[in-house]
Enzyme design. Structure first.
Site, PDB file in Angstrom:
ATOM      1  N   CYS A 154       0.858  -1.181   0.000  1.00  0.00           N
ATOM      2  CA  CYS A 154       0.000   0.000   0.000  1.00  0.00           C
ATOM      3  C   CYS A 154       0.888   1.221   0.000  1.00  0.00           C
ATOM      4  O   CYS A 154       2.096   1.113   0.218  1.00  0.00           O
ATOM      5  CB  CYS A 154      -0.915  -0.002   1.221  1.00  0.00           C
ATOM      6  SG  CYS A 154      -2.319   1.121   1.025  1.00  0.00           S
ATOM      7  N   CYS A 209      -0.115   4.022   1.880  1.00  0.00           N
ATOM      8  CA  CYS A 209      -0.515   4.947   2.953  1.00  0.00           C
ATOM      9  C   CYS A 209       0.517   5.128   4.061  1.00  0.00           C
ATOM     10  O   CYS A 209       0.609   6.194   4.642  1.00  0.00           O
ATOM     11  CB  CYS A 209      -1.870   4.559   3.527  1.00  0.00           C
ATOM     12  SG  CYS A 209      -1.900   2.970   4.342  1.00  0.00           S
ATOM     13  N   CYS A 248      -3.966   6.053   0.472  1.00  0.00           N
ATOM     14  CA  CYS A 248      -3.453   4.802  -0.090  1.00  0.00           C
ATOM     15  C   CYS A 248      -3.090   4.938  -1.571  1.00  0.00           C
ATOM     16  O   CYS A 248      -2.594   3.991  -2.181  1.00  0.00           O
ATOM     17  CB  CYS A 248      -4.494   3.692   0.069  1.00  0.00           C
ATOM     18  SG  CYS A 248      -4.957   3.438   1.793  1.00  0.00           S
ATOM     19  N   LYS A 274     -12.328  -4.642   1.927  1.00  0.00           N
ATOM     20  CA  LYS A 274     -11.802  -3.849   3.036  1.00  0.00           C
ATOM     21  C   LYS A 274     -12.717  -2.645   3.239  1.00  0.00           C
ATOM     22  O   LYS A 274     -12.869  -1.805   2.348  1.00  0.00           O
ATOM     23  CB  LYS A 274     -10.389  -3.397   2.685  1.00  0.00           C
ATOM     24  CG  LYS A 274      -9.728  -2.544   3.734  1.00  0.00           C
ATOM     25  CD  LYS A 274      -8.293  -2.288   3.343  1.00  0.00           C
ATOM     26  CE  LYS A 274      -7.614  -1.356   4.316  1.00  0.00           C
ATOM     27  NZ  LYS A 274      -6.230  -1.079   3.900  1.00  0.00           N
ATOM     28  N   ARG A 312      -3.434   3.129  12.579  1.00  0.00           N
ATOM     29  CA  ARG A 312      -2.974   4.394  11.983  1.00  0.00           C
ATOM     30  C   ARG A 312      -1.978   5.077  12.901  1.00  0.00           C
ATOM     31  O   ARG A 312      -1.013   5.672  12.453  1.00  0.00           O
ATOM     32  CB  ARG A 312      -4.158   5.283  11.640  1.00  0.00           C
ATOM     33  CG  ARG A 312      -4.992   4.583  10.574  1.00  0.00           C
ATOM     34  CD  ARG A 312      -5.880   5.445   9.764  1.00  0.00           C
ATOM     35  NE  ARG A 312      -6.616   4.596   8.822  1.00  0.00           N
ATOM     36  CZ  ARG A 312      -7.856   4.796   8.430  1.00  0.00           C
ATOM     37  NH1 ARG A 312      -8.521   5.842   8.868  1.00  0.00           N
ATOM     38  NH2 ARG A 312      -8.430   3.967   7.576  1.00  0.00           N
ATOM     39  N   ARG A 344     -11.084   7.520   4.024  1.00  0.00           N
ATOM     40  CA  ARG A 344     -10.807   6.710   2.844  1.00  0.00           C
ATOM     41  C   ARG A 344     -12.099   6.259   2.158  1.00  0.00           C
ATOM     42  O   ARG A 344     -12.122   5.253   1.475  1.00  0.00           O
ATOM     43  CB  ARG A 344     -10.010   5.466   3.257  1.00  0.00           C
ATOM     44  CG  ARG A 344      -8.743   5.745   4.052  1.00  0.00           C
ATOM     45  CD  ARG A 344      -7.828   4.532   3.991  1.00  0.00           C
ATOM     46  NE  ARG A 344      -6.776   4.483   4.982  1.00  0.00           N
ATOM     47  CZ  ARG A 344      -5.714   5.262   5.009  1.00  0.00           C
ATOM     48  NH1 ARG A 344      -5.545   6.203   4.114  1.00  0.00           N
ATOM     49  NH2 ARG A 344      -4.796   5.115   5.944  1.00  0.00           N
ATOM     50  N   GLU A 361     -16.508  -7.181  -5.028  1.00  0.00           N
ATOM     51  CA  GLU A 361     -15.060  -6.927  -4.959  1.00  0.00           C
ATOM     52  C   GLU A 361     -14.280  -8.251  -4.927  1.00  0.00           C
ATOM     53  O   GLU A 361     -13.244  -8.397  -5.569  1.00  0.00           O
ATOM     54  CB  GLU A 361     -14.708  -6.121  -3.694  1.00  0.00           C
ATOM     55  CG  GLU A 361     -15.114  -4.662  -3.724  1.00  0.00           C
ATOM     56  CD  GLU A 361     -14.113  -3.786  -4.477  1.00  0.00           C
ATOM     57  OE1 GLU A 361     -13.169  -4.319  -5.081  1.00  0.00           O
ATOM     58  OE2 GLU A 361     -14.310  -2.554  -4.459  1.00  0.00           O
ATOM     59  N   LYS A 405     -12.114  -7.655   5.787  1.00  0.00           N
ATOM     60  CA  LYS A 405     -11.467  -6.868   6.830  1.00  0.00           C
ATOM     61  C   LYS A 405     -12.305  -5.654   7.176  1.00  0.00           C
ATOM     62  O   LYS A 405     -12.730  -4.976   6.239  1.00  0.00           O
ATOM     63  CB  LYS A 405     -10.090  -6.440   6.296  1.00  0.00           C
ATOM     64  CG  LYS A 405      -9.301  -5.560   7.201  1.00  0.00           C
ATOM     65  CD  LYS A 405      -8.078  -5.057   6.475  1.00  0.00           C
ATOM     66  CE  LYS A 405      -7.439  -4.011   7.361  1.00  0.00           C
ATOM     67  NZ  LYS A 405      -6.407  -3.276   6.707  1.00  0.00           N
TER      68      LYS A 405
HETATM   69  C1  PBG Z   1      -2.972  -0.214   4.828  1.00  0.00           C
HETATM   70  C2  PBG Z   1      -3.568  -1.034   5.894  1.00  0.00           C
HETATM   71  C3  PBG Z   1      -4.403  -0.666   6.970  1.00  0.00           C
HETATM   72  C4  PBG Z   1      -4.547  -1.809   7.758  1.00  0.00           C
HETATM   73  C5  PBG Z   1      -3.853  -2.835   7.118  1.00  0.00           C
HETATM   74  N1  PBG Z   1      -3.281  -2.341   5.965  1.00  0.00           N
HETATM   75  C6  PBG Z   1      -4.953   0.620   7.397  1.00  0.00           C
HETATM   76  C7  PBG Z   1      -5.928   1.412   6.686  1.00  0.00           C
HETATM   77  O1  PBG Z   1      -6.459   1.054   5.649  1.00  0.00           O
HETATM   78  O2  PBG Z   1      -6.192   2.485   7.223  1.00  0.00           O
HETATM   79  C8  PBG Z   1      -5.295  -1.892   9.048  1.00  0.00           C
HETATM   80  C9  PBG Z   1      -4.858  -2.978   9.940  1.00  0.00           C
HETATM   81  C10 PBG Z   1      -5.330  -2.873  11.345  1.00  0.00           C
HETATM   82  O3  PBG Z   1      -6.101  -1.960  11.713  1.00  0.00           O
HETATM   83  O4  PBG Z   1      -4.912  -3.724  12.125  1.00  0.00           O
HETATM   84  N2  PBG Z   1      -3.789   0.257   3.864  1.00  0.00           N
END
Ligand code: PBG
Length: 313
Positions: free
Chosen positions: A112, A114, A122, A187, A197, A208, A224, A239
């Site tokens: 990613c 981000c 991202c 997600k 974060r 997002r 998706e 997720k």
């Molecule tokens: C990156 C990413 C995120 C998480 C995993 N990969 C954060 C987001 O999308 O803000 C979250 C994982 C967690 O909260 O344990 N894009």
């Protein structure tokens, strides 16, 4: 009905779901510019690892026979293009090479932008909006750099349209056909990522919601997942996990592709907040498995596996 619950033996005999180390992938944060591991505020028992003490946590996973780790990079520098995400000598790329020198443990790596962008999104920003297709090139470059370093599975988590196809194409045309893709397919734009974060020192302002799924719309999650399978994902993911058991359950019934569920930082932090007893974490993992996940990504994997005997019947 109570005859079926009369004692621990009978309850054990009738139990339909159990957890084993094989169910888990353990997430690990590697941070650039630190010499020793540091506790992560908001994620009890979790650390930022330096390259010097990565071995310690890998050995713990290996001794439990947890079959894989998922790496997240926390870079020293961020810029608007997230350039350390695809730098050959970025923190994740170095960590992967180091792990591969000393261990056979499969490495999954989060792909990613981000963690690496100064704006915390991202994807690439142009005129204040995320440019999907320009982002695809950078995600493919990041995935390629992880695969070249030795990652077994790359794990796109940016929720850009077409990210799996562009990564698969980049891997295949660079002689990396054996590198797998575990996609963060469904997600959701969730508040349950808040501790993460903080853990990646994110500089995100705003949200997002133009790329991550809206939690009012479950059917888009299935779409998706279907698209990611068509684009070549080897493993798909839902997720967060606990607030989305309905999605996990539907996905497991609708698709044959291995299904992972990510018990995210906010779920873990709540379960570890001290309000609930120790069994709550175990119970939530059983629920995720019962819903149909084949793989669980959890910060609690080590703790639960080390104490498994304490939870049984
Ligand atoms: C990156 C990413 C995120 C998480 C995993 N990969 C954060 C987001 O999308 O803000 C979250 C994982 C967690 O909260 O344990 N894009």
């Amino acid at each position: 009905m109570r005859r079926l619950r009369s004692n621990g033996y009978i309850r054990g005999l009738l139990s339909e779901v159990s957890l084993s180390c094989d169910d888990f992938i353990y997430p690990i944060f590697v941070r650039e510019g630190i010499k020793k591991k540091k506790p992560i505020k908001g994620l009890p028992g979790q650390f930022h690892y330096s390259l010097n003490d990565l071995d310690e946590i890998l050995e713990r996973c290996e001794s439990l026979k947890i079959p894989a780790v998922l790496l997240f990079g926390v870079p020293k520098r961020k810029d608007s293009a997230g350039s350390s995400a695809y730098d050959k000598n970025g923190i994740v790329q170095r960590a992967i090479r180091q792990i591969k020198e000393s261990s056979n443990l499969p490495v999954f790596s989060d792909v990613c932008l981000c963690q690496y962008t100064s704006h915390g999104h991202c994807g690439l920003l142009s005129d204040g909006a995320i440019d999907n297709d320009k982002t695809l090139d950078l995600l493919a470059r990041a995935a390629l750099s992880h695969a070249r370093a030795g990652a077994n599975f790359v794990c796109p988590s940016a929720m850009m349209d077409g990210q799996v196809a562009s990564i698969r194409e980049a891997l295949d045309s660079n002689s990396l056909k054996d590198t797998g893709i575990m996609s963060y397919s469904a997600k959701f734009a969730s508040s349950f990522y808040s501790p993460f974060r903080e853990a990646v020192l994110s500089s995100l302002k705003g949200d997002r919601s133009t790329y991550q799924l809206d939690f009012h719309s479950g059917s888009q999650a299935l779409k998706e997942i279907e698209l990611d399978i068509k684009e070549g994902a080897d493993i798909v993911m839902v997720k967060p996990a606990l607030p989305y058991l309905d999605i996990i359950s539907q996905a497991s019934k609708n698709f044959d592709t291995p299904l992972a569920a990510y018990q995210v930082s906010g779920e873990y932090a709540l379960l570890k907040s001290g309000i609930l007893d120790k069994q709550a974490l175990y119970e939530s993992l059983i629920a995720i498995k019962r819903a149909g996940a084949n793989i669980i990504i959890s910060y609690g994997a080590i703790e639960v596996m080390e104490g498994l005997d304490d939870y049984r019947h």
